[in-house]
Structures are given as C-alpha cells and as structure tokens.
Motif scaffolding. Structure first.
Motif, PDB file in Angstrom:
ATOM      1  N   THR A  61       0.827  -1.199   0.000  1.00 33.99           N
ATOM      2  CA  THR A  61       0.000   0.000   0.000  1.00 33.99           C
ATOM      3  C   THR A  61       0.863   1.251   0.000  1.00 33.99           C
ATOM      4  O   THR A  61       0.622   2.198  -0.767  1.00 33.99           O
ATOM      5  CB  THR A  61      -0.927   0.004   1.230  1.00 33.99           C
ATOM      6  OG1 THR A  61      -1.851  -1.086   1.131  1.00 33.99           O
ATOM      7  CG2 THR A  61      -1.700   1.309   1.339  1.00 33.99           C
ATOM      8  N   ALA A  62       1.888   1.266   0.846  1.00 36.56           N
ATOM      9  CA  ALA A  62       2.799   2.413   0.923  1.00 36.56           C
ATOM     10  C   ALA A  62       3.527   2.623  -0.402  1.00 36.56           C
ATOM     11  O   ALA A  62       3.725   3.763  -0.849  1.00 36.56           O
ATOM     12  CB  ALA A  62       3.799   2.206   2.058  1.00 36.56           C
ATOM     13  N   GLU A  63       3.936   1.526  -1.039  1.00 35.13           N
ATOM     14  CA  GLU A  63       4.628   1.650  -2.322  1.00 35.13           C
ATOM     15  C   GLU A  63       3.707   2.226  -3.398  1.00 35.13           C
ATOM     16  O   GLU A  63       4.109   3.102  -4.172  1.00 35.13           O
ATOM     17  CB  GLU A  63       5.162   0.292  -2.776  1.00 35.13           C
ATOM     18  CG  GLU A  63       5.891   0.364  -4.117  1.00 35.13           C
ATOM     19  CD  GLU A  63       6.449  -0.965  -4.564  1.00 35.13           C
ATOM     20  OE1 GLU A  63       6.889  -1.053  -5.730  1.00 35.13           O
ATOM     21  OE2 GLU A  63       6.445  -1.925  -3.765  1.00 35.13           O
ATOM     22  N   MET A  64       2.460   1.737  -3.457  1.00 39.44           N
ATOM     23  CA  MET A  64       1.523   2.246  -4.456  1.00 39.44           C
ATOM     24  C   MET A  64       1.258   3.733  -4.255  1.00 39.44           C
ATOM     25  O   MET A  64       1.222   4.512  -5.220  1.00 39.44           O
ATOM     26  CB  MET A  64       0.210   1.460  -4.381  1.00 39.44           C
ATOM     27  CG  MET A  64       0.302   0.033  -4.865  1.00 39.44           C
ATOM     28  SD  MET A  64      -1.317  -0.784  -4.763  1.00 39.44           S
ATOM     29  CE  MET A  64      -0.902  -2.413  -5.391  1.00 39.44           C
ATOM     30  N   LEU A  65       1.053   4.152  -3.013  1.00 45.07           N
ATOM     31  CA  LEU A  65       0.796   5.567  -2.734  1.00 45.07           C
ATOM     32  C   LEU A  65       2.006   6.419  -3.088  1.00 45.07           C
ATOM     33  O   LEU A  65       1.872   7.549  -3.573  1.00 45.07           O
ATOM     34  CB  LEU A  65       0.435   5.751  -1.256  1.00 45.07           C
ATOM     35  CG  LEU A  65      -0.954   5.254  -0.841  1.00 45.07           C
ATOM     36  CD1 LEU A  65      -1.114   5.312   0.665  1.00 45.07           C
ATOM     37  CD2 LEU A  65      -2.045   6.070  -1.521  1.00 45.07           C
ATOM     38  N   THR A  66       3.194   5.883  -2.847  1.00 39.87           N
ATOM     39  CA  THR A  66       4.417   6.603  -3.192  1.00 39.87           C
ATOM     40  C   THR A  66       4.540   6.773  -4.701  1.00 39.87           C
ATOM     41  O   THR A  66       4.900   7.846  -5.198  1.00 39.87           O
ATOM     42  CB  THR A  66       5.642   5.853  -2.643  1.00 39.87           C
ATOM     43  OG1 THR A  66       5.542   5.773  -1.218  1.00 39.87           O
ATOM     44  CG2 THR A  66       6.938   6.572  -3.008  1.00 39.87           C
TER      45      THR A  66
END
Length: 371
Positions: A61-66
């Motif tokens: 999730t953090a990677e996608m948002l980044t």
C-alpha cells in the motif's frame, strides 16, 4: 550503445512532458487526467495519508501511494524485517534486521523522492504511545492539521480497536483492511465516524473462507503470507483511497475477496445506536444533526407508474444494513468474526432486580425445598 539508449529514453520523456504539463515527474496518475476522470491529478500532492502496519498489505500500500505521488506518507509499525518476510512484494533480504518502517522509508525514497515520508517505530496500543499516536494523526498533515485519511493494515484486533478509538475521538475517516489466516480471502471497509458502522459497532466482517481452519495451523508457519492475496487487497485499498481523495468514482463501504471462488461480496453497514464506543455514539448524534442534501424529485404528469407492467419483478432496494443490539444480517459470502452474547437492557436488569426483592427469605427457602 547505452549512451544512445539513454538519449532516446530522454527524448521520449521530453515528448511525454510536452503533451501533459507535469510538475510531478514521479507521479503515475497522468492517465486519470488524460482520460478525463479527474481535473487535476496533481492534487494528490496536497494530501497526507497514515499507514498503520507495514506488513504484507501495508508495505505494498505504501509503495503504491508513493508511486502515485502522495504528498506525505506517515508509517507506523514496531516489527523488524525478517527473512520470513521475503514472500512479500516489498522487502529485500539485505534489509533483514532493520525496523520495517526504516526499511520501507529507504526503499520508498528511491522510488519517489518527492514524497515526504515520516516513520514511527512504535506500538500504538500502549497508553503512552497511543497518546503520541493521536497527536501525530491530528497535527501532521502538510498544514500541521489532521491527516486526510488513515489506512489500517494491521493483523490484530487490539491495534484495530486502537485505531478505531483514535478516529472516533478525532472524527477521522479510515479504511480497515485484512487478510484471512488461510491467505485466500481478504477485505477492506471504509469507516466514517457517525455515518457508517465503526469497528466497535458490531463484530468485524470477514469473508467466509469455506475451508477448515484446523488444517492451517502449523508451527513456525505464517499462514497469511500469499503475496497475491495481499497485493490484491492493497490494490483495493489504494484504489479507493485515490477515489476518496481525488473525488472520482464511488468509494466502497465494504469490499471482500475470496480467491477460492473469485467472489467479491459488497455491502454497507449503518452505525449501531448502542455502540460500546461512546465517541461513536457522539459522532452519530453529530451526523444526525447535520442538514442532509435534498434529493431533487422531478414532477410527473400522472401518478401512474411509467411502466404499468413489471413482468420481471424489478425493484429498487436499499443495500445498507442497520445494526441494532449487535444483530446484523450480512451479505452473502460475508460472516462475523465472532458472536457477541446478548446483553440485557437496563430495564430488564431493573425488572429482574425488583422481582428478586419481592421474594421473602421464607418463600425462597420454601422454593428450594420443592426442588
């Protein structure tokens, strides 16, 4: 040869930039503007999202948002990266031993250096850390105000209830997410304090697994570890985060996923008026007091229905489900995580107490002898 390839790639990037004015070269949301879905995808840079739990779902999730170019990303976790985490889509073997938030920040900054990443290696369920947690949530957006959204990617009820308490108290919208122990089902649930059911309104909703859980318990094995299921749930989570922040499409209230049957149950859940969380009940009163937008109704020439015949029995129904005294009829494919025992009302307790007072000691002893 490699130098020539770099020149060609640079020329393609320059051409793309001339087609769409892009002041955020690391964002991957240009397609939303090109297709006319959003007016300005770069608004994503104005938002702050907190991700609690940087495990299988949270890290992806953090990677996608980044990659989408979120303005600020706040990460909470207190575990370390282990070799057992290498079945995730995110962590790497050389990061073993680092805290998950430290490892995540290291990777994410290389993916998109424009994102402001804040990390907190802490257990939010302790008393002291919970106070710090709420302070961070309410003062850490890009304007030193509350965060725009909280994403729960934790794997235990205690942490979920801590997030629920914080969001109810400070009126913060959040997404709850989870993957089952058998690793083949999962869900996301959008919670707006006072408007939708909070995590304490009723037993949590989970996707029915249709598999014997006893066959999954093996020593030393983390059951919920399929990168496919976790990637799917993370995708659902970020997709609805983008819809909520950039205001396009319809944000789901509850979306489940069963890999065994490729089934995606959906439903909406109204808050419980007798919720155990007093802050939730307060938010419900505040929401009820808000003026509701009027629904425009077109005037009809005749009172007769447009279709005189309804051969197929088609009707419009409200899909939302009301929770009352922890009683809920869930959608097909969804079940409750546990059953809450029936609680006696105050009136029932008083009635039982008064009836007991009317029986004298002699009468009670007489009744005992008859048994």
């Amino acid at each position: 040869m490699s130098a020539q390839k770099n020149v060609v790639v640079r020329e393609k990037i320059d051409k793309m930039s001339s087609e769409v004015v892009d002041t955020n070269p690391y964002s991957r949301l240009m397609a939303l503007k090109r297709m006319g879905i959003v007016d300005n995808y770069e608004n994503i840079r104005n938002y702050t999202v907190a991700v609690v739990g940087v495990g299988g779902v949270g890290s992806v999730t953090a990677e996608m948002l980044t990659r989408c170019g979120i303005g600020r990303l706040i990460l909470f976790d207190y575990d370390k990266v282990e070799l057992a985490n290498m079945n995730r889509l995110f962590f790497q073997p050389h990061q073993s031993g680092l805290s998950k938030v430290e490892a995540a920040a290291e990777t994410l900054k290389h993916i998109n250096p424009d994102v402001d990443i804040m990390t907190y290696n802490m257990n939010i369920t302790t008393v002291d850390n919970f106070e710090l947690f709420t302070k961070i949530l309410t003062t850490s957006n890009l304007s030193n105000g509350p965060v725009d959204l909280v994403l729960s990617c934790v794997d235990n009820f205690e942490a979920r209830f801590a997030i629920n308490s914080a969001c109810n108290e400070f009126n913060l919208s959040w997404f709850e997410s989870g993957v089952s122990e058998n690793a083949v089902s999962g869900h996301i649930q959008f919670i707006i304090p006072g408007e939708t059911a909070c995590f304490a309104c009723a037993p949590p909703l989970i996707v029915a697994s249709n598999i014997d859980e006893k066959t999954l318990k093996r020593d030393g094995v983390c059951a919920a570890s399929l990168p496919t299921t976790m990637g799917i749930i993370a995708g659902f989570l970020v997709q609805n985060t983008l819809k909520h922040l950039l205001q396009f499409g319809q944000v789901t209230n509850y979306l489940g996923y069963s890999a065994l049957t490729d089934f995606f149950p959906t439903m909406s859940l109204k808050p419980n008026p007798s919720c155990d969380d007093n802050q939730c009940r307060l938010r419900q009163k505040e929401y009820a007091a808000k003026p509701k937008p009027e629904v425009a109704v077109e005037a009809k020439e005749e009172d007769q229905p447009f279709h005189e015949d309804n051969e197929w029995g088609i009707s419009l129904v409200d899909e939302s489900v009301e929770v009352k005294d922890n009683k809920i009829n869930v959608a097909e494919g969804v079940t409750l995580a546990y059953t809450v025992p029936k609680q006696e009302s105050v009136e029932e307790c008083e009635e039982a107490t008064s009836s007991n007072k009317e029986i004298s000691l002699d009468e009670l002893m007489a009744q005992m002898k008859q048994i």
